[in-house]
Design a protein around this motif. Structure first.
Motif, PDB file in Angstrom:
ATOM      1  N   ASP A  83       0.849  -1.194   0.000  1.00 54.67           N
ATOM      2  CA  ASP A  83       0.000   0.000   0.000  1.00 54.67           C
ATOM      3  C   ASP A  83       0.885   1.244   0.000  1.00 54.67           C
ATOM      4  O   ASP A  83       1.994   1.244   0.545  1.00 54.67           O
ATOM      5  N   TYR A 104      -4.821   1.456 -12.146  1.00 54.47           N
ATOM      6  CA  TYR A 104      -6.202   0.958 -12.201  1.00 54.47           C
ATOM      7  C   TYR A 104      -6.987   1.774 -13.237  1.00 54.47           C
ATOM      8  O   TYR A 104      -6.423   2.615 -13.937  1.00 54.47           O
ATOM      9  N   CYS A 109      -4.603   6.003  -8.592  1.00 55.02           N
ATOM     10  CA  CYS A 109      -5.240   6.479  -7.351  1.00 55.02           C
ATOM     11  C   CYS A 109      -6.483   5.691  -6.978  1.00 55.02           C
ATOM     12  O   CYS A 109      -7.167   5.125  -7.831  1.00 55.02           O
ATOM     13  N   VAL A 110      -6.754   5.685  -5.676  1.00 50.94           N
ATOM     14  CA  VAL A 110      -7.946   5.019  -5.152  1.00 50.94           C
ATOM     15  C   VAL A 110      -8.767   6.039  -4.371  1.00 50.94           C
ATOM     16  O   VAL A 110      -8.230   6.973  -3.790  1.00 50.94           O
ATOM     17  N   ASP A 233     -10.882   0.911   0.234  1.00 49.34           N
ATOM     18  CA  ASP A 233     -10.769   1.598  -1.059  1.00 49.34           C
ATOM     19  C   ASP A 233     -11.903   1.201  -1.997  1.00 49.34           C
ATOM     20  O   ASP A 233     -12.572   0.192  -1.786  1.00 49.34           O
ATOM     21  N   GLY A 273      -2.525   4.414  -4.975  1.00 47.85           N
ATOM     22  CA  GLY A 273      -2.705   2.982  -4.702  1.00 47.85           C
ATOM     23  C   GLY A 273      -1.375   2.314  -4.374  1.00 47.85           C
ATOM     24  O   GLY A 273      -0.470   2.934  -3.838  1.00 47.85           O
ATOM     25  N   ARG A 274      -1.256   1.065  -4.768  1.00 50.82           N
ATOM     26  CA  ARG A 274      -0.082   0.280  -4.347  1.00 50.82           C
ATOM     27  C   ARG A 274       1.136   0.532  -5.240  1.00 50.82           C
ATOM     28  O   ARG A 274       1.011   0.955  -6.385  1.00 50.82           O
ATOM     29  N   ARG A 323      -3.054  -6.167  -6.918  1.00 52.09           N
ATOM     30  CA  ARG A 323      -4.499  -5.944  -6.893  1.00 52.09           C
ATOM     31  C   ARG A 323      -5.112  -6.514  -8.177  1.00 52.09           C
ATOM     32  O   ARG A 323      -4.595  -6.295  -9.273  1.00 52.09           O
TER      33      ARG A 323
END
Length: 740
Positions: A83, A104, A109-110, A233, A273-274, A323
């Motif tokens: 994370d 993503y 970003c989440v 998230d 995000g990660r 993810r």
């Protein structure tokens, strides 16, 4: 250079081909299975290629994310996906480096969301409830929600105590995997196995052996009825089942609720995000490895039928190694500053939450000053406030202050309305607004004193007015024939001398042309002038500090009081000329509020003798002229009040500091130091406008509310096609909202 690259490639191949496997750190038995399958798939496909050295992967099982970080540091593992909150710790506290980011649908970003059972909660009633969070110091389960609660003053945190203690006192009980033993309440709801044997103790740890770990686990905790609210998230709820969508809802910042599908408009904020971390000396090798597995097994991979890198379903789990929502991995350049990987706002938030441990910066207020004179006043403020440590930091302009606050190098500054708009676009928020005049609010408005800052129930802040001023003797000048004349402006981006002025000059003149960049339009419109912070012919009338010849070069046209023609007083000085009678303009654009006082100060300061208000007239929009006292009917438009701006997470700290300052230093006439007076430092409007009566509590208002619709519309139309380096600087932030 080429030799170095070849050498690194050879070392990479020799390391991996010689039996030294690439070691991926895993956090569960299911991740071990997926990792083993990846190894098997590589072995099957790579002998057919020339890069057979990548066939060897070893899967290193760790207890939790911090065990992974330790193993990578100690050269017992090579890489792991973490994370963003853990990525920051891995880089800043443990010396690792980030090599790639998961991307993503929304980029890297989440959205951080708060979820509850339908009809049970709203965001304003979280105190005393039970909570589950995806992970301690994680983006969506900790950093953004806590930053949100602190910015709203819902959560009280005395920075002398650990943040975990403040959270323990806020929630009734929680499960926040990875929070550690310091706050047992924050692990009270967790259900991992407890044991005195290290390898068997999984209680409240950041691994899949804790049932309530990660976003999947936090949602499970809510669904099992163990908690009342879950912080996670949006990636988890993208795949919510129909029954989950019917039973649960999002808690929105305004107190309303929304469907789970509405996470993009109902969330607590957005953060990175990660990311994948490794050791500094292993970055090139890890990069090459990730590039290889993505090319083979990513969404467009040649060997995707054999193994899917971003799918966990075949192994009976979710989000294994990466993810499942990952579209692809973005490989990063070497030695990138962490703020550019995770975003300036996010890094500033982590510092504000004490991720690097307590430091002097956490306990002091760092006020941004834009000139030597402001610095002198600020230092005297620091000596007089006593109760709170104040540190004065110097910048070259208001835009530089915005940069420094965004980058967590300063905490607060008072900005004029245009700069408030810029700061708002950059993610800063209001703390307090200046209030001018004897009666700051209409009688119909109710006001209550909350401590010492006045809190307006409705926005009722009186504006100041932008005016155009000329000498009475220059009778030929009026508002419609200013083209080709010498102009004096308080500074670049000033509300009256730059933004509102465009309506009456270059805006009208350029209406049916394609060039709407008002900065360059002003250069063509006026013959020459002084607009501190600008360049070209709009610096030709400027005089710098006007005293020390050697210093003139660096301070000439500076966007600060170091340029004697800066600000309202500066524009007036420019209109009358310097003490030797040279360097003057035909028209000055400034604010009405302290105009009469400034005219009086021309003589008392020794700048220019003999001037009275009768020597000047205002230029009205209809082409007529009026006495300087007629500003109410002869002006270029209202200017919203100047406002103190800060980062969201430091709102409460700055607000409390201003309360104490105003209570002890605000308007006591017998006090040696006065917050709203600048004459003793040889300038006007230092730190705050001199006409300020008091500061009004404004952290409950958005910057848009303070500025008002018409000002915002004008600012948007201008900045949409007028380049501004500060807005480009702020756009770098990786999670900046597209509406910004």
């Amino acid at each position: 250079m080429m030799k170095t690259v070849i050498l690194i490639v050879l070392i990479t191949f020799s390391l991996l081909a010689s039996g030294k496997k690439f070691r991926w750190c895993t956090l569960s038995d299911l991740e071990q299975r997926k990792c083993a399958e990846l190894s098997k798939a590589l072995t099957a496909v790579l002998p057919l290629t020339t890069a057979s050295s990548f066939t060897r992967i070893s899967c290193i099982r760790a207890h939790n994310t911090y065990d992974c970080i330790d193993k990578i540091r100690a050269n017992k593992a090579d890489a792991a996906s973490l994370d963003a909150g853990d990525v920051y710790s891995a880089v800043k506290l443990y010396g690792l480096t980030v090599v790639a980011k998961e991307i993503y649908d929304q980029g890297n970003c989440v959205f951080a969301v708060a979820i509850a059972k339908r009809g049970t909660l709203d965001i304003q009633s979280l105190r005393g409830v039970r909570s589950c969070h995806n992970g301690a110091r994680w983006t969506s389960g900790w950093n953004i929600p806590l930053g949100f609660l602190l910015a709203r003053n819902s959560l009280s945190w005395d920075e002398a105590q650990p943040l975990s203690q403040a959270i323990s006192e806020y929630f009734n009980a929680s499960c926040i995997p990875g929070v550690g033993v310091a706050a047992p309440q924050l692990c009270a709801l967790c259900q991992g196995q407890k044991s005195y044997v290290r390898d068997r103790n999984h209680f409240c740890e950041t691994s899949s052996n804790e049932p309530f770990y990660d976003s999947e686990g936090a949602f499970r905790c809510l669904k099992d009825g163990v908690a009342d609210v879950a912080f996670l998230d949006h990636l988890r709820i993208m795949s919510a089942t129909e029954s989950e969508q019917q039973e649960y809802e999002l808690l929105c910042p305004d107190g309303s609720t929304a469907e789970l599908t509405e996470y993009s408009t109902c969330n607590l904020g957005k953060g990175p995000g990660r990311g994948i971390v490794t050791r500094n000396n292993f970055q090139k090798i890890t990069n090459k490895f990730l590039s290889m597995i993505q090319r083979l097994f990513g969404h467009k991979g040649k060997e995707r039928a054999r193994f899917e890198l971003f799918s966990s379903a075949p192994f009976g789990g979710k989000n294994l190694l990466f993810r499942d929502a990952t579209q692809h991995l973005q490989l990063l350049e070497e030695q990138l500053e962490i703020a550019y990987v995770l975003g300036l706002d996010y890094v500033a938030l982590l510092k504000g939450l004490g991720h690097e441990g307590s430091s002097l910066d956490n306990s002091v207020v760092r006020w941004c000053c834009i000139s030597d004179a402001e610095l002198r006043k600020c230092e005297e403020w620091a000596l007089n406030i006593k109760s709170d440590p104040l540190v004065c930091v110097q910048a070259t302009s208001m835009t530089k202050c915005i940069e420094m606050i965004k980058s967590s190098e300063a905490d607060a500054v008072t900005l004029d309305a245009t700069h408030v708009y810029i700061a708002g676009r950059c993610g800063l928020v209001p703390v307090a607004a200046e209030c001018y005049g004897g009666d700051c609010a209409p009688a119909a408005e109710t006001m209550e004193k909350t401590g010492k800052l006045i809190h307006l129930q409705h926005k009722a802040l009186p504006p100041v007015y932008a005016v155009a001023l000329a000498k009475k003797s220059a009778k030929q000048i009026h508002i419609h024939n200013l083209r080709g004349r010498r102009s004096c402006h308080s500074h670049l981006y000033s509300p009256g001398g730059w933004l509102l002025l465009s309506r009456h000059t270059v805006g009208a003149w350029q209406n049916d042309t394609e060039n709407c960049d008002i900065a360059s339009a002003y250069q063509n419109y006026f013959w020459k002038g002084c607009m501190p912070g600008a360049d070209g012919n709009l610096c030709k009338v400027c005089i710098g500090d006007g005293e020390v010849e050697g210093a003139r070069v660096s301070s000439r046209c500076a966007a600060s009081h170091n340029e004697r023609y800066y600000g309202n007083m500066g524009a007036l000085r420019c209109l009358v000329g310097n003490p030797s009678g040279r360097s003057f303009g035909d028209v000055a654009f400034l604010e009405h509020s302290n105009l009469l006082q400034n005219i009086e100060d021309l003589g008392s300061s020794g700048w220019a003798k003999g001037y009275t208000p009768l020597d000047f007239e205002l230029l009205c929009p209809d082409g007529t002229r009026a006495a300087v006292t007629e500003w109410a009917g002869c002006n270029l438009g209202p200017i919203p009040p100047s406002t103190v701006m800060t980062r969201p997470v430091t709102v409460t700290k700055i607000s409390d500091f201003l309360l104490k300052s105003q209570e002890s230093l605000g308007s006591e006439l017998d006090s040696e130091f006065q917050l709203f007076q600048s004459w003793k430092y040889g300038e006007s409007d230092l730190l705050f406008k001199d006409t300020t009566q008091y500061l009004v509590h404004a952290s409950h208002l958005s910057y848009q509310k303070i500025l008002g619709e018409s000002f915002i519309q004008l600012a948007e139309s201008v900045f949409n096609c007028t380049p501004a380096g500060i807005l480009d600087f702020c756009k770098q932030d990786i999670c900046a909202s597209s509406s910004n």
